[in-house]
Scaffold this active site. Structure first.
Site, short mmCIF file in Angstrom:
data_model
loop_
_atom_site.label_atom_id
_atom_site.label_comp_id
_atom_site.label_asym_id
_atom_site.label_seq_id
_atom_site.Cartn_x
_atom_site.Cartn_y
_atom_site.Cartn_z
N GLU A 265 0.84 -1.21 0.00
CA GLU A 265 0.00 0.00 0.00
C GLU A 265 0.87 1.25 0.00
O GLU A 265 1.71 1.39 0.90
CB GLU A 265 -0.92 0.00 1.23
CG GLU A 265 -1.93 -1.14 1.18
CD GLU A 265 -2.93 -1.17 2.33
OE1 GLU A 265 -2.84 -0.30 3.21
OE2 GLU A 265 -3.80 -2.04 2.33
N HIS A 283 -7.67 1.87 1.19
CA HIS A 283 -7.70 1.54 2.62
C HIS A 283 -8.52 2.58 3.41
O HIS A 283 -8.02 3.26 4.31
CB HIS A 283 -6.27 1.46 3.19
CG HIS A 283 -6.19 0.64 4.46
ND1 HIS A 283 -5.10 -0.10 4.79
CD2 HIS A 283 -7.06 0.48 5.48
CE1 HIS A 283 -5.29 -0.70 5.96
NE2 HIS A 283 -6.48 -0.35 6.41
O1 LIG Z 1 -6.96 -2.01 11.16
C1 LIG Z 1 -7.65 -0.99 11.09
O2 LIG Z 1 -8.02 -0.40 12.10
C2 LIG Z 1 -8.08 -0.49 9.76
O3 LIG Z 1 -7.51 -1.22 8.75
C3 LIG Z 1 -7.83 0.98 9.59
O4 LIG Z 1 -6.50 1.31 9.38
P1 LIG Z 1 -6.08 2.87 9.39
O5 LIG Z 1 -6.21 3.35 10.81
O6 LIG Z 1 -4.69 2.91 8.93
O7 LIG Z 1 -7.04 3.59 8.50
#
Ligand SMILES: O=C(O)[C@H](O)COP(=O)(O)O
Length: 523
Positions: A265, A283
């Site tokens: 990512e 994401h």
């Molecule tokens: O594991 C998580 O809480 C989610 O995938 C969100 O990830 P992020 O806080 O990087 O948006």
């Protein structure tokens, strides 16, 4: 048991509420999201902080953890796969997440993906923005009557299932930790994975990325699915094999994929993102104002509660610490540690020690941290704490097992090969221990840090009694007073712990007096 938390570093974009709460509670905060992508700068900044708060962008690797002086790492969110939890545990650092804060947002995005795939919303929207009016190209299908397979029936999976049932979908699922009865209670029919695949029109995954879930959905799984099955991954990149997903999309075996997460990512290889049957988002599962506000507040408050010794909610690697936080347990931790110090005089690795607690329910609770406390004493390493002691003692070759005996006199025994090495209790908790030679243990084992002790073991009870008489005589002749005494014996051995009211001890004189002192040690 309070935690050191004078200063916290935040290296990901978190809602400002997190900073406010920490500052209001007297914690210094450095907020620098640029450090998520600048490891050198992160390594330079980290050592002066006790706490670190991240989301998924900061990679908290073993070298980062080992170069730090952290007591706690907090994830403002759910997934902790960007944090090397093994390295954190070995260093005695708590890893904590906010388990429920973004559940609804992640579930809603998953539902949006399912709807988007069923009606080609993503591609139809792109086509319109390009000036076209392609009504025939985007023929969809209803969700009503279709089967949704939910793999992972935790908080998010259950919320997805309940929402999609309102579209008339039939919900089936799988979770190794949830029984068929339990899942039936929330209207998800449970099937083993092999039976689940052929039934599904849509499959959504809500599991962490761990070795058993890596590439869980792969080419072999696609071949067992209905032709045109649609898959959704709003959990973690890598749960669906990306290469084999692309092949299944190209062959039509997979009819569409909703992807919010990727192995890399942002993904360098754009083949999946560019595929016409892929609905992709960067994401965004937890990217709602509500979820961000919730996780920011939660992680900050959890840090403060941990600092103040109130709770360890969200801690993932501190099982022993959770019960040990209660101030009434502090003498019990000290007892375990002292017994470990004493044991270190008579046992060496590899060895298997049984920590046996007898007494009321509190003694059973104490067993959750006593092996860790014994491990700290046993290894006599100042870097050990209740978090890392179990793992490091195991790595050093000490197997610490537990046994609880209901009733009895609220005592703790350390047993090796069926032989009781020591029995102890905390002051006021125990009457007289039967196997001790007439000494009220609640006095004798009131262990005070910094006191000087002599401990010795003998091969028979009689030898112990004789050695003790000689030792006491010798100590008396040296002017060293004995403040308390614990002796113990079994059919095969004897043990003795002598607490001196004053150090130092002339060990040479003792040796000359023929006393086999295992160790003179300061607890
Ligand atoms: O594991 C998580 O809480 C989610 O995938 C969100 O990830 P992020 O806080 O990087 O948006």
């Amino acid at each position: 048991m309070a935690l050191k938390l004078n200063s916290v570093l935040i290296t990901d974009d978190v809602d400002p509420k997190c900073i406010d709460i920490l500052k209001r509670n007297g914690v210094e905060v450095v907020f620098n999201p640029k450090l998520a992508k600048d490891k050198e700068a992160l390594l330079a900044e980290l050592p002066r902080h006790d706490g670190l708060i991240v989301r998924s962008a900061t990679k908290v690797t073993a070298d980062v953890i080992n170069a730090s002086n952290l007591s706690i790492i907090g994830r403002a969110g759910t997934g902790t796969d960007n944090i090397d939890s093994v390295a954190a545990t070995n260093k005695g650092v708590i890893v904590m997440n906010t388990p429920g804060g973004n559940t609804i947002s992640a579930a809603e995005l998953t539902c949006a993906m399912i709807c988007g795939l069923s009606r080609n919303i993503g591609t139809a929207c792109i086509s319109m923005k390009e000036g076209r009016w392609d009504r025939k190209l985007f023929m969809g299908s209803e969700l009503q009557g279709k089967t949704l397979a939910v793999v992972g029936l935790g908080r998010i999976g259950r919320e997805v299932a309940s929402r999609m049932r309102s579209f008339g979908m039939k919900t089936i699922g799988y979770d190794p930790l949830v029984s068929a009865e339990e899942s039936a209670a929330f209207d998800v029919t449970s099937y083993p994975l092999e039976e689940l695949w052929p039934l599904a029109d849509y499959i959504t995954v809500h599991v962490p990325l761990i070795p058993p879930t890596k590439n869980l959905i792969n080419g072999s799984v696609f071949s067992k699915c209905k032709k045109g099955v649609k898959v959704i991954n709003c959990a973690r990149g890598g749960i669906i094999d990306e290469v084999e997903l692309l092949e299944a999309l190209n062959s039509g075996q997979c009819g569409g994929a909703g992807l919010d997460v990727f192995v890399q990512e942002p993904p360098k290889d754009q083949s999946l993102v560019q595929h016409p049957n892929v609905l992709a988002t960067p994401h965004l599962g937890a990217s709602t104002t509500e979820a961000q506000s919730r996780v920011a507040e939660e992680i900050a408050q959890q840090f403060i509660d941990a600092r103040d010794g109130k709770s360890l909610f969200g801690a993932l690697n501190a099982k022993a610490l959770v019960n040990a936080m209660d101030p009434v347990q502090q003498p019990m931790i000290e007892l375990g540690r002292c017994m470990g110090v004493m044991a270190s005089c008579v046992v060496s690795a590899p060895s298997k020690l049984l920590v046996k607690a007898s007494g009321d329910a509190g003694m059973k609770t104490a067993l959750s941290f006593l092996p860790a406390a014994v491990g700290i004493g046993l290894m006599k390493n100042s870097a050990l704490n209740l978090i890392n002691a179990p793992a490091l003692a195991k790595a050093a070759g000490y197997e610490l097992c537990t046994e609880y005996v209901a009733g009895g006199d609220n005592s703790v025994s350390l047993v090796q090969d069926g032989v009781n090495l020591f029995t102890g209790c905390v002051e006021g908790k125990c009457s007289v221990l039967t196997q001790l030679a007439g000494v009220p243990l609640h006095n004798a084992m009131t262990l005070v840090s910094g006191s000087s002790y002599i401990m010795f073991t003998t091969s028979t009870k009689q030898a112990k009694d004789e050695a003790l008489i000689t030792l006491l005589g010798s100590l008396g002749s040296q002017g060293v007073a004995v403040s308390s005494l614990v002796t113990g014996s079994s059919e095969t051995n004897g043990a003795c712990l002598v607490q001196l009211s004053s150090a130092p001890l002339n060990t040479e004189a003792l040796a000359a007096a023929g006393i086999q002192v295992c160790k003179h040690f300061v607890l």
